[in-house]
Design an enzyme around this catalytic site. Structure first.
Site, PDB file in Angstrom:
ATOM      1  N   ASP A  34       0.828  -1.201   0.000  1.00 26.86           N
ATOM      2  CA  ASP A  34       0.000   0.000   0.000  1.00 26.86           C
ATOM      3  C   ASP A  34       0.872   1.265   0.000  1.00 26.86           C
ATOM      4  OD1 ASP A  34      -2.009   1.965   0.602  1.00 26.86           O
ATOM      5  OD2 ASP A  34      -3.182   0.426   1.612  1.00 26.86           O
ATOM      6  N   THR A  73      -6.854   3.675  -1.706  1.00 25.30           N
ATOM      7  CA  THR A  73      -6.658   2.260  -1.393  1.00 25.30           C
ATOM      8  C   THR A  73      -7.727   1.358  -2.005  1.00 25.30           C
ATOM      9  OG1 THR A  73      -5.510   2.774   0.654  1.00 25.30           O
ATOM     10  CG2 THR A  73      -6.504   0.602   0.493  1.00 25.30           C
ATOM     11  N   ASN A  94     -12.403   5.530  -1.622  1.00 18.56           N
ATOM     12  CA  ASN A  94     -12.527   4.814  -0.345  1.00 18.56           C
ATOM     13  C   ASN A  94     -13.934   4.973   0.218  1.00 18.56           C
ATOM     14  OD1 ASN A  94      -9.905   3.893  -0.344  1.00 18.56           O
ATOM     15  ND2 ASN A  94      -9.136   5.490   1.029  1.00 18.56           N
ATOM     16  N   ARG A 158     -10.612  -3.253   3.411  1.00 15.64           N
ATOM     17  CA  ARG A 158     -10.877  -2.951   2.004  1.00 15.64           C
ATOM     18  C   ARG A 158      -9.862  -3.582   1.068  1.00 15.64           C
ATOM     19  NH1 ARG A 158      -9.751   1.885   4.684  1.00 15.64           N
ATOM     20  NH2 ARG A 158      -7.923   3.094   4.050  1.00 15.64           N
ATOM     21  N   HIS A 474      -2.370  10.967  -0.635  1.00 13.77           N
ATOM     22  CA  HIS A 474      -2.381  10.642  -2.063  1.00 13.77           C
ATOM     23  C   HIS A 474      -3.781  10.954  -2.568  1.00 13.77           C
ATOM     24  CE1 HIS A 474      -4.410   7.057  -0.512  1.00 13.77           C
ATOM     25  NE2 HIS A 474      -3.450   7.023   0.394  1.00 13.77           N
TER      26      HIS A 474
END
Length: 539
Positions: A34, A73, A94, A158, A474
């Site tokens: 990640d 993510t 997300n 997730r 990000h």
């Protein structure tokens, strides 16, 4: 979990049980690190001596792309093993705003079931795969042959859900206290052992880690204001600090150790067919958010992750199983502006609070004489939603005012309407050449995405105040967030490096080709890459 969504099959089932050929690997291992940007890989790749070094002996694609704009993510993980971009996976962020949901909390988390009474997107939610609209590679494999085992382990729910999909044998994530799974699942002995070891690690204090020689150039404190600094903490943490554990190399150690234990206990790859395990190494992301990407902490993390992966591969070697590894990332990341400015990036800055949709909406509503909220959403992923309980005339006026508001903001690069995005064809060709609206199109899903998409200018960090939580992030449509490495390795593989751009959606069709799995509908966005040559399309 069910193989159907909204009453329709996710994909066409195989007519007869599928058996991989003898040349196929017996175990597929997919690792997502990640927030591991291609920039970080380029910066440190020559310093690695463990797992990353081994992977560089295989097929190296230093310019892989999470080609869409929604570099978070959940969207990123949804591309890796489905072969689809977010416009088709349905995972556009997300979290997104859905003003039609029955609860007061109108924000929906990508991996929750918002219909469960009492749930909120940020607390007490029920983890679910319901929002993923397409099958993963593991699902396709298991539908083709039920004897195939599909396992998914990650530091985030997730990540585990989006890589594992709707049909899994084991799926585990860390919830801040322990590794857990869906309600009603039996907890294997290896998970019990992992939780005991992790609890002991969290309970103990952590002294500052040594700074390797390669990291010393990054070892300096950067002031952020209000007495807060980052860049010289070296992961020292107090006993019982779960958040400190999560943002440290030890977190990846726990995740990978659980994955290794599941491989051993389940004897993955030792049956008559090919199994698959997905591993979401989440610590790099938490470290990037907590310390930035260019400090000593990130350098230490990558050196330790290199060693952790090296140990993991030795465990896999000891099983005698013929396994294939692919490693990539869900997105990249941007360093803290305070350090970027010192590094010669004068455009680096923090976003103004006025850009938040709720704050912008108050200004717009006051000017239009509307006595209720008119804008919702979040700037990091760009989605801005307009209230549904407006008259057509009010809706039109609010949209026009919001476009003008954001276009006038010095930190905003582009504002696109839903109509403009939907009129743009799904992009093709090298992802680095896509326009901003094409990047937006690749992650736009009608009914989930905002009526407006607002992109900040490059190096504008959407965290106005770094003294109250995370310091870096990000989520932008720019290559520092889109570009990630993609590494393939298998024993006996001829190593090569392909410098041209590829996409993370190419991973699933490539692995399917490796095991000769027929790909039935739906057709993936990605293409198969030839790992026997130089990364050209498979023949």
């Amino acid at each position: 979990m069910a193989l159907a969504l909204l009453g329709a099959p996710l994909f066409a089932k195989q007519a007869a049980p599928f058996t991989p050929p003898a040349s196929a690997p017996k175990l597929i291992v997919v690792i997502s690190v990640d927030q591991f940007s291609a920039d970080l890989f380029d910066e440190y790749r020559k310093t690695f001596t463990g797992g990353f070094a081994r992977l560089q002996q295989g097929g190296v694609f230093p310019s892989g792309y999470q080609s869409h704009a929604a570099t978070e993510t959940c969207p990123g993980h949804s591309t890796i093993l489905t072969g689809f971009r977010p416009e088709h996976t349905g995972i556009i962020a997300n979290s997104w705003t859905d003003l039609s949901v029955a609860r007061d909390d109108k924000v929906v988390y990508c991996a929750e079931d918002e219909t469960v009474p009492g749930s909120r997107h940020d607390a007490d939610y029920t983890v679910s795969d319901k929002h993923l609209l397409v099958p993963t590679l593991g699902e396709r494999m298991k539908a083709a042959n039920p004897a195939i085992r599909v396992v998914s382990v990650a530091g985030k729910d997730r990540a585990a859900v989006m890589m594992g999909g709707h049909t899994v044998d084991e799926l585990w994530w860390w919830n801040g206290k322990a590794f857990v799974s869906y309600a009603g699942r039996v907890t294997p002995a290896v998970v019990v052992r992992a939780n005991a070891a992790t609890a002991a690690n969290v309970a103990a204090p952590q002294a500052a880690l040594d700074v390797p020689e390669v990291c010393k150039a990054h070892d300096r404190a950067v002031p952020l204001g209000a007495g807060k600094t980052v860049g010289a903490g070296h992961f020292e943490r107090a006993a019982g600090s779960a958040s400190g554990f999560r943002a440290s190399p030890a977190f990846d150690g726990a995740i990978v150790a659980l994955a290794a234990g599941l491989v051993q206990d389940m004897k993955l790859g030792q049956g008559a067919t090919t199994d698959i395990i997905d591993v979401g190494a989440s610590a790099t992301d938490y470290i990037g958010h907590t310390y930035g990407t260019e400090g000593a902490e990130m350098c230490i993390q990558l050196q330790q992750l290199d060693a952790t992966l090296g140990s993991f591969f030795k465990v896999l070697d000891s099983t005698g199983v013929d396994y294939e590894v692919v490693l990539t990332a869900d997105h990249g990341g941007n360093d803290i502006p305070e350090r970027e400015i010192d590094a010669g990036l004068p455009a680096a800055q923090r976003a103004k609070v006025m850009l938040a949709p709720m704050i912008a909406g108050k200004d717009i509503a006051a000017k239009l004489g509307i006595a209720k909220p008119v804008l919702f959403g979040d700037i990091p992923n760009g989605d801005v939603y307009i209230a549904r309980d407006l008259t057509p005339a009010q809706h039109k006026a609010v949209e026009a005012a919001a476009i003008a508001y954001y276009k006038a903001a010095p930190q905003v690069a582009e504002v696109f309407t839903q109509a403009q995005i939907l009129a743009t064809p799904s992009p093709k060709g090298p992802p680095e050449k896509w326009s901003l609206i094409e990047r937006a199109r690749a992650s736009y899903k009608t009914g989930r995405s905002g009526e407006l998409i607002v992109f900040l200018k490059p190096r504008v960090t959407p965290i106005p105040d770094p003294t109250k939580g995370f310091v870096a992030t990000h989520g932008s449509p720019y290559d520092y967030d889109r570009r990630v490495p993609i590494l393939f390795w298998r024993k006996g593989m001829t190593g090569f490096e392909h410098t041209g751009s590829v996409e993370t959606v190419d991973i699933a069709p490539t692995l399917a080709h490796q095991i000769a799995l027929p790909l039935t509908a739906p057709k993936m966005d990605g293409r198969c890459l030839d790992l026997n040559a130089s990364g050209a399309p498979c023949r």
